[in-house]
Structure formats: C-alpha cells, structure tokens
Design an enzyme around this catalytic site. Sequence first.
Site, PDB file in Angstrom:
ATOM      1  N   HIS A  81      39.154  50.334  -7.951  1.00 24.34           N
ATOM      2  CA  HIS A  81      37.308  50.299  -8.134  1.00 24.34           C
ATOM      3  C   HIS A  81      36.848  49.607  -6.836  1.00 24.34           C
ATOM      4  CE1 HIS A  81      33.384  49.404  -9.097  1.00 24.34           C
ATOM      5  NE2 HIS A  81      33.396  50.083 -10.348  1.00 24.34           N
ATOM      6  N   GLU A 119      34.963  47.693  -6.379  1.00 22.38           N
ATOM      7  CA  GLU A 119      34.447  46.373  -6.282  1.00 22.38           C
ATOM      8  C   GLU A 119      35.588  45.540  -5.926  1.00 22.38           C
ATOM      9  OE1 GLU A 119      32.095  46.260  -9.827  1.00 22.38           O
ATOM     10  OE2 GLU A 119      30.791  47.444  -8.776  1.00 22.38           O
ATOM     11  N   LYS A 122      32.795  45.573 -16.304  1.00 23.66           N
ATOM     12  CA  LYS A 122      32.823  44.496 -15.115  1.00 23.66           C
ATOM     13  C   LYS A 122      32.979  43.139 -15.632  1.00 23.66           C
ATOM     14  CE  LYS A 122      30.616  47.959 -12.291  1.00 23.66           C
ATOM     15  NZ  LYS A 122      29.835  48.371 -11.174  1.00 23.66           N
ATOM     16  N   SER A 161      25.320  54.498 -11.157  1.00 18.40           N
ATOM     17  CA  SER A 161      24.070  54.605 -11.702  1.00 18.40           C
ATOM     18  C   SER A 161      23.717  55.938 -12.677  1.00 18.40           C
ATOM     19  CB  SER A 161      22.949  54.850 -10.821  1.00 18.40           C
ATOM     20  OG  SER A 161      23.005  53.589 -10.032  1.00 18.40           O
ATOM     21  N   GLY A 175      25.326  50.665  -9.374  1.00 15.77           N
ATOM     22  CA  GLY A 175      24.279  49.634  -9.395  1.00 15.77           C
ATOM     23  C   GLY A 175      22.839  49.586  -8.555  1.00 15.77           C
ATOM     24  N   ASN A 223      32.673  50.676 -18.119  1.00 17.79           N
ATOM     25  CA  ASN A 223      33.095  49.542 -17.334  1.00 17.79           C
ATOM     26  C   ASN A 223      32.268  48.257 -17.657  1.00 17.79           C
ATOM     27  OD1 ASN A 223      34.174  47.783 -15.510  1.00 17.79           O
ATOM     28  ND2 ASN A 223      34.013  49.023 -13.831  1.00 17.79           N
ATOM     29  N   GLU A 253      33.114  57.446  -7.338  1.00 16.00           N
ATOM     30  CA  GLU A 253      32.292  56.526  -7.210  1.00 16.00           C
ATOM     31  C   GLU A 253      31.408  56.349  -6.030  1.00 16.00           C
ATOM     32  OE1 GLU A 253      32.243  54.055 -11.368  1.00 16.00           O
ATOM     33  OE2 GLU A 253      33.573  53.185  -9.726  1.00 16.00           O
TER      34      GLU A 253
HETATM   35  P1  13P Z   1      26.664  51.584 -12.300  1.00 19.52           P
HETATM   36  O1  13P Z   1      26.934  52.610 -13.621  1.00 19.52           O
HETATM   37  O2  13P Z   1      26.170  50.067 -12.593  1.00 19.52           O
HETATM   38  O3  13P Z   1      26.173  52.028 -11.053  1.00 19.52           O
HETATM   39  O4  13P Z   1      28.192  51.104 -12.095  1.00 19.52           O
HETATM   40  C1  13P Z   1      29.107  52.317 -11.715  1.00 19.52           C
HETATM   41  C2  13P Z   1      30.640  51.785 -11.622  1.00 19.52           C
HETATM   42  O5  13P Z   1      30.959  51.033 -10.780  1.00 19.52           O
HETATM   43  C3  13P Z   1      31.546  51.928 -12.895  1.00 19.52           C
HETATM   44  O6  13P Z   1      32.677  51.599 -12.504  1.00 19.52           O
END
Ligand code: 13P
Length: 254
Positions: free
Chosen positions: A93, A95, A12, A211, A171, A10, A165
Amino acid sequence: MSLRPYIVGNWKMHGTRAMLSEARAIDRAAQRHMKVEVALAPPYTLIHPVHREAEQIGVGAQDCHDADGGAHTGDISAAMIADAGAKFVILGHSERRQDHNEKDAIVRAKAESALAAGLRIIVCCGESEATRDSGRAVSFVKKQLKASLPERIDNALEKLTIAYEPIWAIGTGKTATVEDIAEMHGEIRALLIALYGEEHGSEVRILYGGSVKPENAAEILSTAQVGGALVGGASLTADSFMGIALAAGETDEG
Ligand code: 13P
C-alpha cells in the site's frame, strides 16, 4: 469465467473493539449480497475478533513481515496473521511505501512469504500526483507492479489480486477519471497477460482504490477491467461500505 466483484475494506489505523458492531453489520449485509465478494482488513488487533464474528466476509491484514519469524520487534509474520484468522493480506500500500520506505523488492518478498503461508494477496500500485502530471503514470505503475509481484506465482495465480490506487486520490475526495482508470487497468491487464499468459492473466481481478464512495461506485465499478474496489474511509461504516457493495452487485450481469 468471470469472478464476482471483490469489494475490500481497508480500515487502516482505525478501529477498536467498539467497531466490531460495524464488522458484524457488514457481515450480515454481505450474506444478502452474494453476487459480490466482500472482505475487510481491520488493524491487526481486530483480525481475530472479526474472524470469530464473521460468517460470510473474508478477513485479512494490511501488511505482514517478509520473514517467517525471528528478532523483528513489533513485526508480524504471514503465518501469524493466518493463525489469527486472516485469509489475505494487502501488500505494498502506498502508505506503507511512504511511511515505512517500503521498496518494490520488499513488497515482492512479503508477497512470496504470504503465499507460502497460504494467504491470498492484494498487491497495490499507484502513482503520485507529480508522476501523473509528468505523463509517466502508466510506465511508472507497470514497472512498480512488475517489481512488486512474486517472482514465481504460476501455481497460485488464483490467490493474486491487484489494487490500483493513485496516491493523489487516496483520502482526498478526488478520483481518477473513468478514462484514466480504464487506461491504467487495461495496461495492468496487458502486463498480467504478458507475465502469466492469456488464460490466467485475464482472470486476475484488478481493484480500483482512492475515494471510492457509494455515490461514485457504480460508475467506477462498471469501467472496463475494474474487478472491484479497495475502500478506505467509506469502509468504516456498514452503511457506506455496503452501499458500494450494492453498486458492485448491480454492475454484475446476474
Ligand atoms: P480512501 O477510500 O479513504 O481514499 O482510501 C483508499 C485506500 O487507500 C484503500 O486502501
């Protein structure tokens, strides 16, 4: 039948055309790791360019609108991302839930719209740190997921993937313990079986995200009921992303 591990990047809000070289490198490496299903969800602007370059990897989007079209300035429909070459879409997601106040009902509506457009869907769920600390993570996630899944999917279950997640692991460099991942994935599996029956509910892949890195991938991916990973930061370079795919291939019995 057990499906191949599914490793999804992803990107982002990262990536301009300068990053197409990474996507190409990921695609080339994926051709050498056929035991693993590799996919990439770049930003909308790169879906078509990545689709044009990719011979092996699946290309997807990170969101779509729930409507087929209309007066929704700045939004993109499921049919539009499919037209650009997307084969799947990530929905719900954390976010999106946080930045755009997306509730379970809208995630469900998007999921139904995406399936109607012929896309595969990755429906995300996960608890906040406060919810984890309060001891309510499992009940929260099961309720969130149940309300986010399409109402009727029985004839398209092979199109469904779940991603767990935990928000506090995204992150941050923190990952859930293997015990917590096993517990949550086991609970999600039980929910899927309750909803769709043993035969179908046990085949849906449940990805872990938060992560995931080449260094921790082998342990996470060999945890019970973990069918792959949804990877953010570590998917931005072919080296680290394919390090994760390699670890996934090694957990496979073949
Ligand atoms: P990270 O791998 O950067 O922690 O992000 C995970 C994520 O949100 C994937 O959708």
